[in-house]
Write a protein that holds these residues in place. Sequence first.
Motif, PDB file in Angstrom:
ATOM      1  N   GLN A   9       0.812  -1.315  -0.074  1.00 40.59           N
ATOM      2  CA  GLN A   9       0.121  -0.098  -0.040  1.00 40.59           C
ATOM      3  C   GLN A   9       0.794   1.460  -0.151  1.00 40.59           C
ATOM      4  N   GLN A  28       3.155   4.230   8.956  1.00 35.93           N
ATOM      5  CA  GLN A  28       3.977   2.857   8.559  1.00 35.93           C
ATOM      6  C   GLN A  28       4.980   3.271   7.329  1.00 35.93           C
ATOM      7  N   LYS A  89      -6.017   1.483   0.216  1.00 32.25           N
ATOM      8  CA  LYS A  89      -5.112   0.005   0.706  1.00 32.25           C
ATOM      9  C   LYS A  89      -6.522  -0.994   0.709  1.00 32.25           C
ATOM     10  N   TYR A 122       2.053  -4.451   7.504  1.00 35.30           N
ATOM     11  CA  TYR A 122       0.505  -4.551   7.452  1.00 35.30           C
ATOM     12  C   TYR A 122      -0.106  -5.700   6.850  1.00 35.30           C
ATOM     13  N   SER A 146      -0.784  -1.453  12.030  1.00 30.33           N
ATOM     14  CA  SER A 146      -2.009  -1.395  12.736  1.00 30.33           C
ATOM     15  C   SER A 146      -2.941  -2.520  12.581  1.00 30.33           C
ATOM     16  N   LYS A 151      -9.357  -1.808  14.893  1.00 31.24           N
ATOM     17  CA  LYS A 151      -9.859  -0.777  14.040  1.00 31.24           C
ATOM     18  C   LYS A 151     -11.398  -0.933  14.366  1.00 31.24           C
ATOM     19  N   ARG A 174      -8.965  -8.695   5.774  1.00 33.55           N
ATOM     20  CA  ARG A 174      -7.788  -8.049   6.549  1.00 33.55           C
ATOM     21  C   ARG A 174      -7.665  -8.993   7.846  1.00 33.55           C
ATOM     22  N   ARG A 267      -2.704  13.916  11.639  1.00 34.15           N
ATOM     23  CA  ARG A 267      -3.590  14.118  10.597  1.00 34.15           C
ATOM     24  C   ARG A 267      -5.167  14.058  11.180  1.00 34.15           C
ATOM     25  N   LYS A 271      -9.957   8.788  14.818  1.00 32.69           N
ATOM     26  CA  LYS A 271      -9.471   8.157  15.741  1.00 32.69           C
ATOM     27  C   LYS A 271      -8.284   9.019  16.607  1.00 32.69           C
TER      28      LYS A 271
END
Length: 481
Positions: A9, A28, A89, A122, A146, A151, A174, A267, A271
């Motif tokens: 990604q 990452q 991603k 990842y 992560s 999540k 995932r 960012r 979260k």
Amino acid sequence: MRVAFINPQGNFDNNDSHLTEHPDFGGQLVYVKEVALALGEMGIDVDIITRRIIDENWPEFSEDVESYHGSQNVRIIRIPFGGDKFLPKERLWPYLGKEFVKGTVDFYKKEGTKPDALTAHYGDGGLASAILSNILDVPFTFTAHSLGAQKMDKLGVNKENFDEFDKKYNFSKRIFAERIAMNRSFVNIVSTTQERFDQYSHRLYEGAVDVKDDSKFKVIPPGVNTKTFTHIPQIFDEDTENCILKYLNRDLNDDRLNLPCIVLSSRFDKKKNHKGAVLAFAKDKKLQEKANLVIILRGVENPFKDYSSLNYEEREIMDEIMTIIKEHNLYGKVSMFPINGQRQLASAYRVFSKRKSIFCLTALYEPFGLAPIEAMYAGLPVVVTKNGGTFETVEGGKYGVLVDPEDAEDIARGLNLALDNFELYRELGIKRVEEKYTWEATAKGYLEVLELALIKREKIYEAFLTGSEDHTLKEKIKNML
Ligand code: F6P
């Protein structure tokens, strides 16, 4: 030794385009970049395997192979998969097995080389590496960055709404990928002990990995780019200072211009919980007397006038912030402006440090928290969430202040404490990074693990070939009983 970093990604280029400015170009990518370059410096050949993108909106990633940041040993290798256009991603999953893995194998076949070991990044990189490791017959380590289960919890995913969330996030793929990766990897690399025990023990990973098995985990903390995020003043800081002063003059009341600032620079992502910090500031009059609130926001010149260029989620966050500012009449006490790129951000931290300011991150959960340690080394005391890796980075509150991100009063307490003890926390923060968080140390950690993986492998093969006893293998099987 040749090591391949499997990172499907985001993307990498020599201008660090989009780095930290897009969800797929987050911590990452900084991590992979820095570890790869540090290994390169140590004489290891490194390939970062990622995706080739031919898209006029993403023009930086169309070359097949590029050398990276002037390092003779580090290459970016871009494998075409999932078409030419940029894909987020969450949309890469269907193309990983057939196209990405096959493309990678073909690349090495054509070149007549092969990596000795892989490091997977990842869940997507993890799944691809599990397959690649079989085909190429090389070991791999897995670094999750992560994990999907956490999540899902944060988003409140349950049986009833799973299908809805799965459409957007592809959680089913995932979680499956992460399970395979953590199970087949030689070792799972985590940034903190807490990550190992809190995150990998989630019921969605049950049976895939045993968190009590020391041989399956290695704690390797990430580092800080100490050249960029140095606390030592740089010549160009003067320009940054002028630029910041222009914004502070624009947004703050004249009599508040000399006050320290509470700096939020993450960012815009729900979260990260910007709202928590803004609310804490809004509710504490004493805090408002002591400091201004500064929100750094990429790409928006003056959010007080117009923030329509933000995406939907970012606009929602900004709407909430604006509502708090309005309800508590915080005009003249809050400044919001853009800072571009890592170099200017580091410079901004130094400028704010001169003004005895502090850094604040009230994320609901932060897996590691690279941004706080960068700020620490650039000279800002940090007030950080107690949830996640940040707890360990500041060693339970010794090197920075920990707060409950869901408790406005506690956040305000932490902000007051850091502002009142600026010098103490500044010195402690710098010391902590020097002692524990350099990329060289991270790369050394990776190298140790990879060397061990190769030695163990050799030993097992040797035992089979010579018919001799292999104790490692025996122990492994015994432990599994
Ligand atoms: O922002 C930090 C980060 O590690 C990214 O670089 C990584 O790709 C991302 O988190 C993934 O998070 P999520 O769980 O939201 O997919």
